[in-house]
Write an enzyme that holds these catalytic residues in place. Structure first.
Site, short mmCIF file in Angstrom:
data_model
loop_
_atom_site.label_atom_id
_atom_site.label_comp_id
_atom_site.label_asym_id
_atom_site.label_seq_id
_atom_site.Cartn_x
_atom_site.Cartn_y
_atom_site.Cartn_z
N ASP A 114 -18.75 -7.43 -6.85
CA ASP A 114 -17.76 -6.69 -7.61
C ASP A 114 -18.48 -6.18 -8.85
O ASP A 114 -19.56 -6.65 -9.18
CB ASP A 114 -16.63 -7.66 -7.97
N PHE A 133 2.54 -1.96 -16.05
CA PHE A 133 1.43 -1.41 -15.28
C PHE A 133 1.47 -1.91 -13.84
O PHE A 133 1.78 -3.07 -13.59
CB PHE A 133 0.12 -1.84 -15.93
N LYS A 156 0.26 5.54 -20.75
CA LYS A 156 -1.18 5.30 -20.82
C LYS A 156 -1.62 4.99 -19.40
O LYS A 156 -0.97 4.21 -18.70
CB LYS A 156 -1.39 4.09 -21.72
#
Lengths: 1340, 354
Positions: A396, A641, A665
């Site tokens: 990752d 989010f 955002k």
């Protein structure tokens, strides 16, 4: 689930939607006691035996033992046949019992923790143990207490009905989370009255989804109130910032979500074990063959005698079975006799060796991280040796290669870029400051009497995060602008409705307001009752007693009020070095608790410009403006989010203008599509340009936008939203829909660039792993540009690498690109090969086995998630893999967790290689589970990766030692031990087999079976164990200095087919010698059966021990003592046994045989000559190998023998030589092509160009290199943002895009022509794609 | 559950040589230089030892005679034919083997008999005994172990003592050695010491007669039957009370089953005062009482006179083995030497290059 099948439909139960939940009245329900033990005292024996019999090997040995009970076939006494398997099973059972006992103890500690439960009789909360908590109980928890069960929050001392939680124990996240009281219970008196609670609670069945929970409460008046995970306090979390909470227990004990999520260690089978199982089948084959020989031989032998020889004993009735039947019986007898050809003790030995290896792994101080006070965790105990055979690493990016500590770097507002140079400079010097900072922290936290038990390290980390995120040096130019703009804002009169203006000034204030408001950051200050101790990254398997300790300490702290007073502010003397207490710093500032580090970084950035987030409640947000005025916004809605929307929004009412403003955002790709403002196209383009710059710099980008709503629109939307919230069925979809409905037609304010710094030691580790022959792939969800950049900075891609980039949405394009790239690479590869031949220069570039890397320029491949999808859907995997085989590194960007795991599986299954996946976040879980070895990084993003991993480390750099040193050791140790075991058993068992030729294949043993059993169990078992745990073929320093030694493991050098068969041959030879020398010596003498067997046994022991000694590469005193002890033990045991056993073991009788033999000189003469004869070939071969052998392992062993300085010199020399070779290889086939190559051949430095062009000035490669940019969308102004020179730092003139320089070589290759043909149709198709980035490009 | 540990240094590994795997160690690395001296030393030592063994083994004298009585060979053909026709127990039949010694047969002299193709190590045969019975345990005497079957009890149910196939197949030929000092002189019987032929521990520890009843061994064995093949019961094996019953030395020797199908068993030692130096020059005859049939299973019987040395009986193989492997060591040593010299050269060249 037993709870829900309880068939007692009492009035207390209410059913709903297939779920039932008892009303909290009686204490007869599910209790909170947890039991992770597998066994109870009673059930241990049967259950454990049952489980052990599931192993094939055990079953086999039990079957053989049972076979022994049939008189016609028994070779040993029946009971004796059971001994080996019994011992094996007892050892395993003891191990299991010990593990279970540990679980039992830890359960007990957890179960006996205290908490307050409401007692109806006493009308008050009484202290009880955790185990007494039942579903339906009312539990009262105080600040800093650990939650004993899953509890529905009904009351909080916080007036707004909020309770703060720390979930570190559950997911490792250290930020505080908010939980809310169930609606309807909000406005209560100061005290919650359980007696008045009359509701029925209906909720879903227990499940392991930590973030999802749904249910409703039915009031006595039949009305219902819904609740969700917002009101659920999960077991294991800690109450913070809230004095008292009361809740009702919903799930208890094993039904809690935390327990349901707790899966035990995983069981995987390692490559060696798979290999071993194959060889065991070979052994079975050999065994079968030998038994067949025995059976046939016996038949023939019987047939030889016409009459009745006196030594042929009929069965009990005086009859003789037919010869065929006797042959069959003999077959079975021989199986029993030769059973240890299948190494029964090997299984146990391997388990023990792995335990030992894990012990050393766990104890390596180099893998210990001081900051988090964590060593490596080995969650899978049985794949240690796989660490030494890894061929592919899938990593990752965020949090693994990088720190995942976000620092605000730059921003752009309304198309104006603010580069924050000072900030950048400060960050450069940050590293040096870090060390001082640490000392400072230690000093400061040094002097707390009585609290020295707490670790300092966690604190330092805690401190450092904030140090980095907090300190943003503002850009001077921007700062002045901000001040001006803020002044204007404050002059606004509250009721004057201004028209939304797009002046820069207001945009700047809006931008920073958005930064400060649009987030879910919690503010805590010293004034609040915030007594928390941070302990990051709790190890999953650690003892449970420690939270208790923490708890008590915190309680103690709670009683010493203003701690700041007691502490000498800054420079407290250090009381106990290394042991410091927790940070009670006099915090003059606010402390921000963010869900993601990005958010914190943004809030800190806003504060640097004096837009300080002062407080946040569910209803209000307060921001202090530069001039000191406090603005309190009413928080109307927060749209959190999520990864689908990739954005979050807040809806606030501006206190001055009373406008309803939506601040959004989110990721630039998403926000840019939602903008709807024709006037600002220019700004948008500019911002996009800046964003591209940011991305190239490796910054994470976020766009900030706003939208002003009018009152009516908002009301309409609010109603809609309300309905969505109330619905139970498809709540999620509805909520998503409403959010998307709102987040449209946004006005762009600006964008930010946040730096995610590379972890310490990453480039070094990657280089080392590379040298070790490991292919490293980066699979990230991040943007391509960012990923490529990080790849460059961590040396995953080198300047001079050829980098292919494939971004396409069309299958044909993808296929042709793959074909073409493959063609190209192959040609390049072939050419380099032929060239080597042509010039006659032997260039042993790399290890000969790793052909794919030989002599080819290093190739990198960058591919994105969409292309990956196409590859998976369009059956292009083969081509893709073939291409990647030539690539030194592959980057997959924008990939989803599923894709990550698919890639891992693809490589693992199709290429049949050993894979390792490393990651730190929940999105890496699937990949970690898919790989042969999953490694979790216990970092910032929670514990999910760690929980699903096989090994958990704290830093990426630890991978280097873990693989190169421990992996190599574990592999070489275990591999050689396994081979040795096969050898040992075969060579020993064959002695018995050879004897069959002289006893009419009747199954007689010339060795007393007790001595045979002891031989395997005691006399020859310890040395291999010590060997498997402790032997070091090469020292750690050398392994680290010469990573290529790792290749021996990748190529399975120590244990492959040939090794096994060589060991078998050697075993046959040695057993022949060990049998026939005594045989010929004692031939025609008056030797008795056991008198004959004893010297053979002794010789065999000596041979086997000496063989082991020859295998050992390091002799510590442990090795010595074990070898000597085994030898002596044999004699002591034999002597004692032979002396005391007169008739104890009828009918075989070894009485006084050892004593007799020891007084016979022939015995000693045999013991000298036979082992020497048996080991001579091997010794000779080893000596020859040691002299002539060229393998790196041998060379390294020779290096190890040198004194320190010489060794260092030799290693340097070695590395220099290798480097020379590899650069020669790499540069050789590469012509000076950069002149022609545009776009993506930029990474040649001038020097290299000169070098290469001198060497290969006439190479044909020149011709076509320039033509490999395909489908460039010439119409777009900047066709391949981010593709133009992947490295900004070396923008050489040659790297500039100049389409005019498309030069076809003098004689284009045919294949190339074909390629262009096939492309003619596709570019249109691909550029017509809806997404603006749907270009496909192949770049070199 | 993921509870954390936070006591100081709780998780910090100990920094000891053991846990960090830094224990001082000797690292042998085999190479030509190191192994050369070893090969030569071992080789020379082995050759020396081998020569010694070979000559000392060669010094041992053996005289053997095959008296199986296969048709046409030897004097015992007639006896052998008798044995073939009649089921055991056989009638006594004697035959004779005469030989002459041209010189003194160096003592001490041992008399062995050797059986070939007799699988005393057959699994079912080896276990067919009862050590407890043989150790004189009264209960075992009456209740022989099951391993003895089918020689456990007689068809009438009487326990067999000693039980089992080994005992049943007891070798029962006997030998008498006659010495003719002068040609045509009288034959003197050479006294054969038949007492110390079994292992001391076998005779004194492992084998015991059941406690005599009224001083009579016969009474002690009352209620047991003799093994089917035996001509007389166990208590009548020898007139010597110390050599009869289970502790009969011939029986004890027989019960120690041989490891290989061709085996010798000690019959007697010749250590009478007159013969303490060995068998003097002259003619000897062995009177063989031929009882034991071996032709049926293709066996052979031999009688052997042998002297012994410090390392036991005649055994040329050990010396040969030492010589062979000693020479092999020397040869590998030379190969190593060549390798060593060449490798050194290469190494030297390599060094010069750099």
């Amino acid at each position: 689930l037993p709870l829900f099948t309880t068939p007692s439909p009492s009035p207390d139960y209410q059913s709903g939607k297939g779920s039932r939940r008892p009303c909290p009245r009686e204490g007869r329900k599910k209790i909170n006691q947890i039991k992770t033990t597998k066994y109870t005292l009673l059930s241990f024996l049967p259950k454990n035996i049952f489980e052990q019999l599931h192993r094939f090997a055990n079953l086999y040995f039990v079957a053989i033992a049972v076979l022994n009970f049939f008189p016609v076939v028994n070779a040993f006494q029946p009971a004796v046949g059971l001994i080996p398997i019994c011992i094996i099973m007892v050892v395993t059972a003891l191990k299991d019992a010990w593990e279970d006992l540990r679980r039992y103890k830890s359960d007990k500690i957890i179960n006996n923790q205290h908490c307050f439960i409401y007692n109806r009789k006493e009308q008050d909360y009484v202290q009880k143990h955790w185990k007494d908590v039942r579903v339906g109980d009312f539990v009262q928890l105080q600040c800093n207490e650990i939650i004993p069960a899953d509890i529905l929050l009904l009351f909080s001392s916080d007036p707004s009905g909020v309770c703060h939680l720390e979930t570190a124990n559950l997911d490792g996240e250290t930020n505080l989370k908010q939980r809310r009281v169930v609606k309807g219970f909000l406005h209560q008196e100061s005290r919650f009255e359980p007696e008045l609670f009359q509701n029925k609670i209906v909720c879903e069945k227990p499940n392991n989804n930590l973030s999802k929970f749904k249910g409703y409460m039915e009031h006595p008046d039949q009305t219902r109130t819904g609740f969700n995970s917002e009101s659920l306090l999960l077991r294991g979390c800690t109450i913070r910032n809230t004095e008292v909470v009361v809740g009702i227990v919903i799930y208890a004990g094993h039904e809690t979500k935390a327990m349901l999520n707790n899966s035990g260690p995983r069981y995987k089978r390692s490559k060696i074990e798979r290999r071993m199982n194959i060889d065991i089948f070979f052994c079975v084959g050999i065994l079968f063959f030998m038994c067949l020989i025995g059976a046939i031989g016996h038949g023939l032998w019987k047939g030889k005698f016409s009459g009745l020889p006196p030594f042929d004993v009929p069965d009990a009735n005086g009859n003789f079975p037919s010869i065929a039947l006797q042959g069959f019986y003999m077959f079975l007898t021989m199986i029993i006799l030769l059973q240890i050809l299948i190494p029964i003790s090997l299984y146990v030995s391997i388990e023990l060796v792995k335990l030992g290896q894990v012990f050393f792994l766990h104890n390596d101080i180099d893998l210990y991280d001081e900051e988090t006070d964590l060593s490596i965790q080995c969650r899978a105990l049985n794949i240690t040796e796989d660490l030494g055979q890894i061929q592919y690493i899938f990593s990752d990016k965020t949090g693994t290669l990088t720190e995942n500590k976000m620092v605000f770097r730059r921003c752009t507002i309304m198309g104006n870029e603010f580069s924050h140079q000072e900030n950048a400079k400060r960050l450069e010097t940050q590293k040096e400051l870090d060390s001082d900072d640490e000392d400072w922290t230690k000093c400061q936290y040094g002097a707390f009497p009585g609290l020295s038990t707490l670790r300092h390290t966690g604190k330092i980390l805690f401190h450092m995060i904030f140090f980095q995120e907090k300190d943003v040096t503002p850009d001077q130019g921007l700062l002045t602008k901000v001040k001006d703009a803020a002044l204007k804002l404050e002059t606004l009169t509250p009721h004057k409705v201004t028209k939304p203006s797009f002046t820069t000034g207001s945009s700047i204030t809006d931008f920073f307001l958005a930064l400060a408001i649009c987030n879910s950051v919690m503010v805590s200050t010293t004034t609040e009752p915030r007594q928390r101790v941070r302990c990051l990254n709790s190890p999953a398997s650690a003892s449970p007693s420690l939270p208790l300790l923490r708890l008590t300490l915190e309680k103690a702290w709670g009683q010493t009020p203003p701690l700041a007073v007691e502490i000498p502010p800054m420079w407290a003397t250090r009381a106990a070095p290394g042991k410091t207490a927790r940070p009670i710093i006099p915090e003059p500032e606010f402390c921000y608790e963010a869900e993601s580090p990005d958010e914190a970084a943004l809030v800190h950035a806003a504060r640097a410009y004096n837009f300080t987030l002062v407080s946040r409640t569910p209803e209000q947000v307060t921001v202090r403006l530069p001039q000191g005025t406090l603005l309190t916004f009413d928080l109307l809605y927060t749209l959190g989010f999520d990864s689908v929307r990739k954005r979050m929004s807040v809806i606030v009412r501006h206190p001055l203008t009373a406008e309803i403003i939506v601040y959004t955002k989110g990721a630039d790709s998403v926000i840019m599509d939602l903008l709807e403002d024709p006037k600002l196209r220019k700004i948008r383009a500019k911002t996009q340009k800046h964003l591209d710059w940011y991305a190239r710099d490796g910054l994470r980008t976020l766009c900030i936008a706003k939208k002003v709503l009018n009152e009516d629109d908002f009301q309409r939307w609010a109603n809609f939203r309300h309905e969505a919230e109330a619905s139970l069925d498809n709540q999620d979809e509805l909520l998503m829909e409403t959010a998307q409905h709102l987040e449209t037609q946004l006005t762009l304010l600006g964008a930010t660039g946040i730096e995610d710094r590379l972890q310490e030691g990453v480039p070094d580790t990657i280089t080392a792993l590379r040298e070790a022959g490991v292919q490293i792939w980066v699979l990230t969800g991040d943007k391509q540009e960012t990923a490529v950049n990080i790849a460059h900075s961590c040396k995953l891609l080198e300047q001079r690498d050829m980098v292919y980039t494939i971004n396409t949405e069309s299958q044909e394009t993808c296929e042709s690109i793959l074909n073409c790239a493959l063609e190209e690479v192959k040609r390049c590869y072939d050419m380099s090969k032929t060239e080597h031949k042509f010039f006659g220069i032997p260039l042993p570039c790399q290890a000969p086995s790793s052909t794919m890397e030989a002599a080819v320029p290093d190739i990198g491949l960058v591919i994105d998630g969409k292309t990956l999808n196409i590859i998976f859907q369009g059956n292009l995997e083969k081509k893709f893999l073939e291409l990647t085989k030539y690539c030194r590194s592959v980057l997959c960007c924008r990939s989803t967790p599923l894709q990550k795991s698919m890639v891992v599986k693809l490589v693992r299954d199709k290429l049949k290689v050993m894979t390792l996946a490393i990651g730190d976040g929940a999105n890496d879980v699937s990949m970690i589970q898919a790989a042969d070895i999953g490694i979790g990084i216990s970092g910032q993003e929670g514990m999910q990766a760690v929980m699903s991993s096989d090994f958990a480390i704290t830093r990426f750099k630890h991978l280097k030692k873990l693989l190169l040193v421990h992996g190599h050791w574990c592999y070489s140790r275990l591999a050689r031990m396994v081979v040795y075991y096969f050898y040992k058993n075969v060579s020993y068992v064959n002695l018995l087999f050879w004897y069959q030729f002289f006893c009419g294949f009747s199954g007689t043993t010339m060795i007393d079976y007790w001595q045979m059993i002891f031989f395997n169990l005691f006399f020859t078992s310890l040395p291999p164990l010590v060997f498997g745990i402790l032997d070091k073929d090469i020292s750690a320093e050398t392994l680290l200095a010469l990573p290529e030694l790792y290749r021996s493991g990748q190529n399975s050098k120590f244990y492959k087919m040939s090794t096994f068969w060589i060991a078998m041959m050697d075993a046959f030879y040695q057993s022949l010698i060990c049998f026939f020398i005594p045989y010929l010596t004692y031939k025609d003498s008056d030797i008795g059966v056991f008198t004959f067997g004893t010297p053979i046994n002794t010789i065999s022991l000596i041979t086997i021990l000496l063989h082991q000694a020859m295998e050992m590469k390091t002799w510590t005193f442990i090795h010595w003592s074990v070898l000597v002890a085994s030898f002596l033990l044999y004699f002591v045991v034999s002597l004692v046994y032979n002396a005391i056993c007169v008739t104890c073991n009828s009918p075989t009788n070894p009485y006084w045989i050892m004593e007799k033999q020891l007084s016979d000189p022939t015995f000693y003469l045999l013991c000298f000559v036979t082992p020497v004869a048996a080991l001579l070939p091997r010794y000779f071969f080893l000596a020859l190998q040691g002299t002539l052998g060229q393998s790196p392992i041998l060379e390294a062993q020779k290096l190890d023998k040198l004194p320190k300085e010489k060794k260092d010199l030799a290693i340097q020399e070695w590395r220099r030589q290798k480097e020379r070779l590899s650069t020669a290889c790499r540069v050789a086939p590469f012509p000076g092509n950069a002149r022609l190559g545009h776009l993506q051949v930029p990474h040649f430095t001038e020097q290299e160009l000169r070098d290469s062009s001198i060497k290969e000035s006439s190479s044909p490669m020149k011709r076509h290199v320039g033509d490999w940019v395909l489908n460039r969308d010439k119409s777009s102004p900047l066709p391949c943002p981010g593709y133009v020179g992947h490295n900004q730092r070396s923008p050489s003139s040659s790297a500039r895009p100049s389409p005019d320089e498309h030069l076809l070589g003098p004689s284009g290759y045919k294949a190339f022509g074909m390629f262009t043909d096939s492309q003619t149709g596709s570019p249109g198709a691909s550029s017509r794609g809806s997404h603006k980035r749907s270009q496909s490009s192949l770049t070199i | 559950m993921a509870w954390s540990a936070t006591s100081p240094g709780a998780n910090q590994p100990d920094n000891t040589a053991f846990t960090q795997q830094r224990l001082p160690a000797w690292q042998p690395l085999l190479s030509a230089g190191i192994t050369l001296p070893l090969f030569f030393c071992v080789g020379l030592a082995f050759i020396g030892l081998g020569l010694g063994l070979y000559y000392s083994s060669n010094g041992i004298k053996e005289i053997e005679y095959d008296y199986t009585g296969e048709p046409g060979i030897g004097n015992c053909t007639a006896c052998a034919r008798v044995g073939e026709r009649v089921a055991p127990p056989h009638p006594n039949c004697t035959c004779q083997w005469c030989f002459s010694l041209p010189e003194l047969f160096q003592g001490p002299v041992f008399l062995y008999y050797e059986l070939s193709n007799f699988y005393q190590n057959n699994r079912r045969y080896v276990v067919s005994r009862d050590d407890e019975q043989l150790s004189g345990l009264a209960s075992a005497l009456r209740h022989p172990a099951n391993e003895c079957a089918p020689y456990q009890r007689t068809p009438t149910g009487l326990p067999i003592a000693p039980c089992g196939a080994i005992a049943n197949s007891l070798f029962n030929d006997s030998f008498k050695l006659l010495y003719q000092r002068q040609p045509n002189g009288p034959y003197d019987e050479v006294p054969l010491d038949r007492t110390g032929i079994a292992w001391w521990t076998d005779y004194h520890v492992k084998f015991h007669n059941p406690a005599p009843i009224n001083g009579s061994l016969k009474l002690a064995f009352h209620g047991t039957a003799k093994p089917p093949n035996w001509p007389r019961p166990v208590y009548d094996l020898s007139p010597d009370p110390n050599n009869t019953g289970f502790v009969n030395q011939d029986f004890v020797v027989w019960m120690r089953t041989a490891a290989l199908p061709t085996f010798r068993k000690l019959y007697a030692r010749i250590r009478h005062v007159n013969y303490s130096a060995g068998l003097p020059r002259g003619t000897y005859c062995v009177n063989i009482t031929y009882n034991y049939p071996v032709l049926a299973f293709g066996g052979q019987k031999r009688i052997i006179f042998s002297s012994i040395s410090w390392m036991g009986g005649k055994n040329p193989f050990l010396g040969i083995a030492y010589l062979t492997f000693g020479s092999l060591c020397i040869i590998t040593g030379f190969v190593m030497l060549i390798v060593y010299i060449r490798y050194q050269d290469e190494n030297g060249d390599g060094d010069e290059d750099e």
